[in-house]
Design a protein around this motif. Sequence first.
Motif, PDB file in Angstrom:
ATOM      1  N   THR A  90      35.426  60.081   9.455  1.00  0.00           N
ATOM      2  CA  THR A  90      35.072  61.064  10.488  1.00  0.00           C
ATOM      3  C   THR A  90      35.413  60.560  11.882  1.00  0.00           C
ATOM      4  O   THR A  90      34.936  61.117  12.875  1.00  0.00           O
ATOM      5  CB  THR A  90      33.568  61.393  10.411  1.00  0.00           C
ATOM      6  N   HIS A  91      36.211  59.486  11.934  1.00  0.00           N
ATOM      7  CA  HIS A  91      36.645  58.906  13.214  1.00  0.00           C
ATOM      8  C   HIS A  91      35.461  58.558  14.103  1.00  0.00           C
ATOM      9  O   HIS A  91      35.490  58.756  15.325  1.00  0.00           O
ATOM     10  CB  HIS A  91      37.587  59.874  13.939  1.00  0.00           C
ATOM     11  N   GLY A  92      34.410  58.003  13.483  1.00  0.00           N
ATOM     12  CA  GLY A  92      33.259  57.503  14.216  1.00  0.00           C
ATOM     13  C   GLY A  92      32.196  58.531  14.546  1.00  0.00           C
ATOM     14  O   GLY A  92      31.200  58.197  15.190  1.00  0.00           O
ATOM     15  N   ARG A  93      32.356  59.800  14.131  1.00  0.00           N
ATOM     16  CA  ARG A  93      31.389  60.842  14.469  1.00  0.00           C
ATOM     17  C   ARG A  93      30.197  60.771  13.504  1.00  0.00           C
ATOM     18  O   ARG A  93      30.322  61.034  12.307  1.00  0.00           O
ATOM     19  CB  ARG A  93      32.036  62.217  14.424  1.00  0.00           C
ATOM     20  N   LYS A  94      29.018  60.423  14.064  1.00  0.00           N
ATOM     21  CA  LYS A  94      27.846  60.213  13.218  1.00  0.00           C
ATOM     22  C   LYS A  94      27.380  61.494  12.534  1.00  0.00           C
ATOM     23  O   LYS A  94      26.976  61.465  11.362  1.00  0.00           O
ATOM     24  CB  LYS A  94      26.700  59.631  14.059  1.00  0.00           C
ATOM     25  N   ASN A  95      27.393  62.612  13.266  1.00  0.00           N
ATOM     26  CA  ASN A  95      26.937  63.869  12.673  1.00  0.00           C
ATOM     27  C   ASN A  95      27.745  64.217  11.435  1.00  0.00           C
ATOM     28  O   ASN A  95      27.204  64.548  10.372  1.00  0.00           O
ATOM     29  CB  ASN A  95      27.045  65.004  13.695  1.00  0.00           C
TER      30      ASN A  95
END
Length: 494
Positions: free
Chosen positions: A461-466
């Motif tokens: 997710t390229h670092g996206r936590k959600n």
Amino acid sequence: MKPIWIVDDDESIRWVLEKALARENLATQSFSSARDAIQALDSSTPQVLVSDIRMPGASGLELLQTVKARHPGIPVIIITAFSDLDSAVSAFQGGAFEYLAKPFDVDKAVELIRRALEESLRETDVEQSAAQTPEILGQAPAMQDVFRAIGRLSQSNVTVLITGESGSGKELVARALHKHSPRASQPFVALNTAAIPKDLLESELFGHERGAFTGAQAMRRGRFEQAEGGTLFLDEIGDMPLDLQTRLLRVLSDGHFYRVGGHQSLKANVRVIAATHQNLEQRVREGLFREDLYHRLNVIRLRLPSLRERSEDIPILARHFLAQSARQLGVEAKRLSPQAMQFLSKLEFAGNVRQLENLCNWITVMAPGQTVEVKDLPQDLVEERTHAPQPLSAAASPAMSAPAAGDAAYAAAPEPAGHANWVALLEAEAAQMLAQQQPEVMDILGRQFEAALIRIALKHTHGRKNDAAVRLGIGRNTITRKIQELGIGGAEDD
């Protein structure tokens, strides 16, 4: 397991406890006086001791004092009447595990003895682990320098800081320093500060008093007390929270500490050996590590070479790990062909000795035949060597069996056919840890598994936590908390 000792001048009390514990398949040995039990300590020891407080001759408090002086790790449960509560307070001050008030419920007594038994077995595992650790192997010049340093430090109690990459064998060096020191006959206690949640680490280090926090049903000795007279090895010291760094500095400065919830200062006679794979000087500059603690730990620095710097040791290490893995699984040891051994000797091994050990576990479980050729090795290693890297799969990657916390390798989701493969790797790693009597195996492997899942989800997710939380089927708050607990980087505050 050793028997549970029951010391009481009342035959009916001894009989009731003997029968109740026998139904739980727990061995017992009974004594009618404290003096008889004290004499028996000369030739044997119990796993747990249960003693009345008032008996003809020597009292239960005298027995408690004797046991704690000779064998401080043995839990002692004191039996007392309601009118003896003042004596019960004295018992706790003397180090009693808990007390049973007369008349007591037999089922509750058995439950209490079981809790004491678990505590005793946990500490026994810690004390015995040093004797079951393999020798350090290495013929390379870089390792000879390490051996010489251990020899020079053999009669010293000085604090040592071991540095080196993850998986290079820092704990083995710490154990060797202890084994060849004046403290060798005393306990060696190891604690990975990165593997313990922050809110539990203080209790692990310094222990806690009964009622110090929710769930603290009995006083518990921390690692400093467990290592009394011996050596305490603090692994991954660079990850220790700042507030605990302050408490550790105080212990190193004056040798005193308090249990969590305690008011009595305790004296620690412990040699501290610390280890880290991080650049502590950089962490000091970043304000993440106390400079005064750094100087306290950095009395003697011992750098452990990576496996890349000692590639000539790969054959001897590989043969050792193959034999060790075979013993643990109860199978015949596999052999590497000359071509396979030469192939392994030219690999980079970013995970160092740990990665090589995991690879040997994989070979023992997965490779066909007794003689292992290059084609039988994990496909990702072969592709890496031929400069044609492919996405790692859990079925083919030995690094996925037991990476250190925070070091989990990225891997593509396995095909269903590979499910049994990575499960076999996990089972092999668990078998190895259990055979070595390592404590908290479930917690360590569980944290590594969680870290691997979260890291790969963040990568996708390229670092996206959600988005990562949605992919994993967990909540945003949950993934945020776990990222902090596991020290995972690369996440965005989306």
